[in-house]
Design a protein around this motif. Sequence first.
Motif, PDB file in Angstrom:
ATOM      1  N   GLY A  14      30.344  82.083  28.877  1.00  0.00           N
ATOM      2  CA  GLY A  14      29.111  82.259  29.626  1.00  0.00           C
ATOM      3  C   GLY A  14      28.742  81.104  30.530  1.00  0.00           C
ATOM      4  O   GLY A  14      27.617  81.028  30.995  1.00  0.00           O
ATOM      5  N   ALA A  15      29.656  80.189  30.804  1.00  0.00           N
ATOM      6  CA  ALA A  15      29.345  79.089  31.722  1.00  0.00           C
ATOM      7  C   ALA A  15      29.136  79.657  33.116  1.00  0.00           C
ATOM      8  O   ALA A  15      29.926  80.446  33.599  1.00  0.00           O
ATOM      9  CB  ALA A  15      30.491  78.082  31.739  1.00  0.00           C
ATOM     10  N   THR A  16      28.061  79.288  33.752  1.00  0.00           N
ATOM     11  CA  THR A  16      27.778  79.739  35.105  1.00  0.00           C
ATOM     12  C   THR A  16      28.050  78.590  36.047  1.00  0.00           C
ATOM     13  O   THR A  16      27.571  77.489  35.838  1.00  0.00           O
ATOM     14  CB  THR A  16      26.314  80.189  35.237  1.00  0.00           C
ATOM     15  OG1 THR A  16      26.091  81.221  34.287  1.00  0.00           O
ATOM     16  CG2 THR A  16      26.032  80.713  36.628  1.00  0.00           C
ATOM     17  N   GLY A  61      25.568  69.229  24.223  1.00  0.00           N
ATOM     18  CA  GLY A  61      24.813  69.311  22.981  1.00  0.00           C
ATOM     19  C   GLY A  61      24.266  70.703  22.724  1.00  0.00           C
ATOM     20  O   GLY A  61      24.772  71.695  23.250  1.00  0.00           O
ATOM     21  N   PRO A  62      23.186  70.789  21.950  1.00  0.00           N
ATOM     22  CA  PRO A  62      22.650  72.094  21.542  1.00  0.00           C
ATOM     23  C   PRO A  62      21.908  72.845  22.648  1.00  0.00           C
ATOM     24  O   PRO A  62      21.514  73.989  22.440  1.00  0.00           O
ATOM     25  CB  PRO A  62      21.699  71.739  20.399  1.00  0.00           C
ATOM     26  CG  PRO A  62      21.313  70.322  20.637  1.00  0.00           C
ATOM     27  CD  PRO A  62      22.495  69.678  21.294  1.00  0.00           C
ATOM     28  N   GLN A  63      21.708  72.218  23.827  1.00  0.00           N
ATOM     29  CA  GLN A  63      21.027  72.868  24.943  1.00  0.00           C
ATOM     30  C   GLN A  63      21.971  72.969  26.137  1.00  0.00           C
ATOM     31  O   GLN A  63      22.762  72.062  26.370  1.00  0.00           O
ATOM     32  CB  GLN A  63      19.790  72.069  25.363  1.00  0.00           C
ATOM     33  CG  GLN A  63      18.772  71.869  24.263  1.00  0.00           C
ATOM     34  CD  GLN A  63      18.179  73.184  23.786  1.00  0.00           C
ATOM     35  OE1 GLN A  63      17.924  74.077  24.581  1.00  0.00           O
ATOM     36  NE2 GLN A  63      17.979  73.309  22.487  1.00  0.00           N
ATOM     37  N   PRO A  64      21.888  74.042  26.919  1.00  0.00           N
ATOM     38  CA  PRO A  64      22.694  74.117  28.148  1.00  0.00           C
ATOM     39  C   PRO A  64      22.189  73.112  29.179  1.00  0.00           C
ATOM     40  O   PRO A  64      21.005  72.774  29.202  1.00  0.00           O
ATOM     41  CB  PRO A  64      22.490  75.553  28.625  1.00  0.00           C
ATOM     42  CG  PRO A  64      21.276  76.043  27.930  1.00  0.00           C
ATOM     43  CD  PRO A  64      21.085  75.242  26.692  1.00  0.00           C
ATOM     44  N   HIS A  65      23.088  72.608  30.017  1.00  0.00           N
ATOM     45  CA  HIS A  65      22.748  71.660  31.074  1.00  0.00           C
ATOM     46  C   HIS A  65      23.427  72.058  32.373  1.00  0.00           C
ATOM     47  O   HIS A  65      24.507  72.640  32.370  1.00  0.00           O
ATOM     48  CB  HIS A  65      23.192  70.238  30.709  1.00  0.00           C
ATOM     49  CG  HIS A  65      22.328  69.602  29.679  1.00  0.00           C
ATOM     50  ND1 HIS A  65      22.638  69.641  28.348  1.00  0.00           N
ATOM     51  CD2 HIS A  65      21.172  68.919  29.791  1.00  0.00           C
ATOM     52  CE1 HIS A  65      21.692  69.003  27.674  1.00  0.00           C
ATOM     53  NE2 HIS A  65      20.795  68.554  28.523  1.00  0.00           N
ATOM     54  N   THR A  66      22.773  71.713  33.472  1.00  0.00           N
ATOM     55  CA  THR A  66      23.353  71.901  34.793  1.00  0.00           C
ATOM     56  C   THR A  66      23.815  70.547  35.302  1.00  0.00           C
ATOM     57  O   THR A  66      23.077  69.559  35.228  1.00  0.00           O
ATOM     58  CB  THR A  66      22.328  72.519  35.765  1.00  0.00           C
ATOM     59  OG1 THR A  66      21.972  73.809  35.271  1.00  0.00           O
ATOM     60  CG2 THR A  66      22.909  72.649  37.169  1.00  0.00           C
ATOM     61  N   THR A 107      26.669  75.056  35.390  1.00  0.00           N
ATOM     62  CA  THR A 107      25.865  75.049  34.175  1.00  0.00           C
ATOM     63  C   THR A 107      26.799  75.279  32.998  1.00  0.00           C
ATOM     64  O   THR A 107      27.589  76.224  32.994  1.00  0.00           O
ATOM     65  CB  THR A 107      24.782  76.139  34.230  1.00  0.00           C
ATOM     66  OG1 THR A 107      23.933  75.849  35.344  1.00  0.00           O
ATOM     67  CG2 THR A 107      23.956  76.170  32.959  1.00  0.00           C
ATOM     68  N   ILE A 108      26.678  74.399  32.029  1.00  0.00           N
ATOM     69  CA  ILE A 108      27.514  74.462  30.834  1.00  0.00           C
ATOM     70  C   ILE A 108      26.648  74.928  29.668  1.00  0.00           C
ATOM     71  O   ILE A 108      25.555  74.404  29.457  1.00  0.00           O
ATOM     72  CB  ILE A 108      28.125  73.074  30.517  1.00  0.00           C
ATOM     73  CG1 ILE A 108      29.002  72.591  31.679  1.00  0.00           C
ATOM     74  CG2 ILE A 108      28.899  73.087  29.210  1.00  0.00           C
ATOM     75  CD1 ILE A 108      30.262  73.395  31.908  1.00  0.00           C
ATOM     76  N   PRO A 109      27.120  75.912  28.887  1.00  0.00           N
ATOM     77  CA  PRO A 109      26.332  76.393  27.756  1.00  0.00           C
ATOM     78  C   PRO A 109      26.270  75.367  26.623  1.00  0.00           C
ATOM     79  O   PRO A 109      27.005  74.379  26.621  1.00  0.00           O
ATOM     80  CB  PRO A 109      27.068  77.658  27.314  1.00  0.00           C
ATOM     81  CG  PRO A 109      28.458  77.491  27.802  1.00  0.00           C
ATOM     82  CD  PRO A 109      28.384  76.628  29.031  1.00  0.00           C
ATOM     83  N   ALA A 110      25.414  75.632  25.668  1.00  0.00           N
ATOM     84  CA  ALA A 110      25.274  74.754  24.501  1.00  0.00           C
ATOM     85  C   ALA A 110      26.574  74.706  23.704  1.00  0.00           C
ATOM     86  O   ALA A 110      27.347  75.668  23.682  1.00  0.00           O
ATOM     87  CB  ALA A 110      24.138  75.266  23.620  1.00  0.00           C
ATOM     88  N   ASN A 111      26.825  73.561  23.079  1.00  0.00           N
ATOM     89  CA  ASN A 111      27.964  73.375  22.173  1.00  0.00           C
ATOM     90  C   ASN A 111      29.292  73.750  22.815  1.00  0.00           C
ATOM     91  O   ASN A 111      30.113  74.445  22.231  1.00  0.00           O
ATOM     92  CB  ASN A 111      27.747  74.165  20.879  1.00  0.00           C
ATOM     93  CG  ASN A 111      26.446  73.779  20.214  1.00  0.00           C
ATOM     94  OD1 ASN A 111      26.131  72.597  20.083  1.00  0.00           O
ATOM     95  ND2 ASN A 111      25.662  74.765  19.828  1.00  0.00           N
ATOM     96  N   ARG A 136      22.722  65.162  35.559  1.00  0.00           N
ATOM     97  CA  ARG A 136      22.625  66.253  34.608  1.00  0.00           C
ATOM     98  C   ARG A 136      21.151  66.588  34.400  1.00  0.00           C
ATOM     99  O   ARG A 136      20.328  65.684  34.212  1.00  0.00           O
ATOM    100  CB  ARG A 136      23.260  65.849  33.278  1.00  0.00           C
ATOM    101  CG  ARG A 136      23.256  66.928  32.241  1.00  0.00           C
ATOM    102  CD  ARG A 136      23.867  66.438  30.974  1.00  0.00           C
ATOM    103  NE  ARG A 136      22.853  65.699  30.233  1.00  0.00           N
ATOM    104  CZ  ARG A 136      22.955  65.349  28.968  1.00  0.00           C
ATOM    105  NH1 ARG A 136      24.063  65.598  28.311  1.00  0.00           N
ATOM    106  NH2 ARG A 136      21.981  64.710  28.362  1.00  0.00           N
ATOM    107  N   THR A 137      20.840  67.882  34.422  1.00  0.00           N
ATOM    108  CA  THR A 137      19.473  68.328  34.188  1.00  0.00           C
ATOM    109  C   THR A 137      19.494  69.492  33.206  1.00  0.00           C
ATOM    110  O   THR A 137      20.496  70.205  33.114  1.00  0.00           O
ATOM    111  CB  THR A 137      18.798  68.789  35.499  1.00  0.00           C
ATOM    112  OG1 THR A 137      19.601  69.811  36.092  1.00  0.00           O
ATOM    113  CG2 THR A 137      18.639  67.638  36.486  1.00  0.00           C
ATOM    114  N   PRO A 138      18.406  69.693  32.471  1.00  0.00           N
ATOM    115  CA  PRO A 138      18.365  70.856  31.580  1.00  0.00           C
ATOM    116  C   PRO A 138      18.502  72.139  32.387  1.00  0.00           C
ATOM    117  O   PRO A 138      17.970  72.244  33.496  1.00  0.00           O
ATOM    118  CB  PRO A 138      16.986  70.775  30.929  1.00  0.00           C
ATOM    119  CG  PRO A 138      16.586  69.342  31.071  1.00  0.00           C
ATOM    120  CD  PRO A 138      17.217  68.853  32.351  1.00  0.00           C
TER     121      PRO A 138
END
Length: 139
Positions: A14-16, A61-66, A107-111, A136-138
């Motif tokens: 699911g990486a966008t 980490g546990p949250q996706p980041h762009t 955007t990379i998904p969590a974990n 990097r941003t949330p």
Amino acid sequence: MKRTISVLAAGALGATLAGTTPASASSIDCTTGEYTRVVNTYVPTNVERPGVDNALYNINGPQPHTYEICLDIPDGETFTIKLKNLNDGLKTFFTDDRPGDKILRYTIPANFAWQVHGTLTGPGSTFLYYTWHEKRTPA
């Protein structure tokens, strides 16, 4: 050669990803993007190398980041960037092979674990310098 391209692709897990670059050479200025990480380094030409972002691997980490990357490379060259999924045996899930300086956003998904590979074109058997600007941003 600079051009405008927008790409939105669904990658592994699911990486966008989206790759964009402004239309003219004068519009790419990596110093104005408020990048929090800047790496000035070099790479041998015409060979795919892992870790061109100066990291052997990346783990979200546990949250996706762009991530936004601005690449400043030598004029007339192409730096092909491939993001490879470490969770899936280094399968490539995104490639950007546009010539010249460019801006990448993904955007990379969590974990999620990934590695950045790159091939910089140029005269054979030489090393070329480039600058990797990153923020990097949330998501």
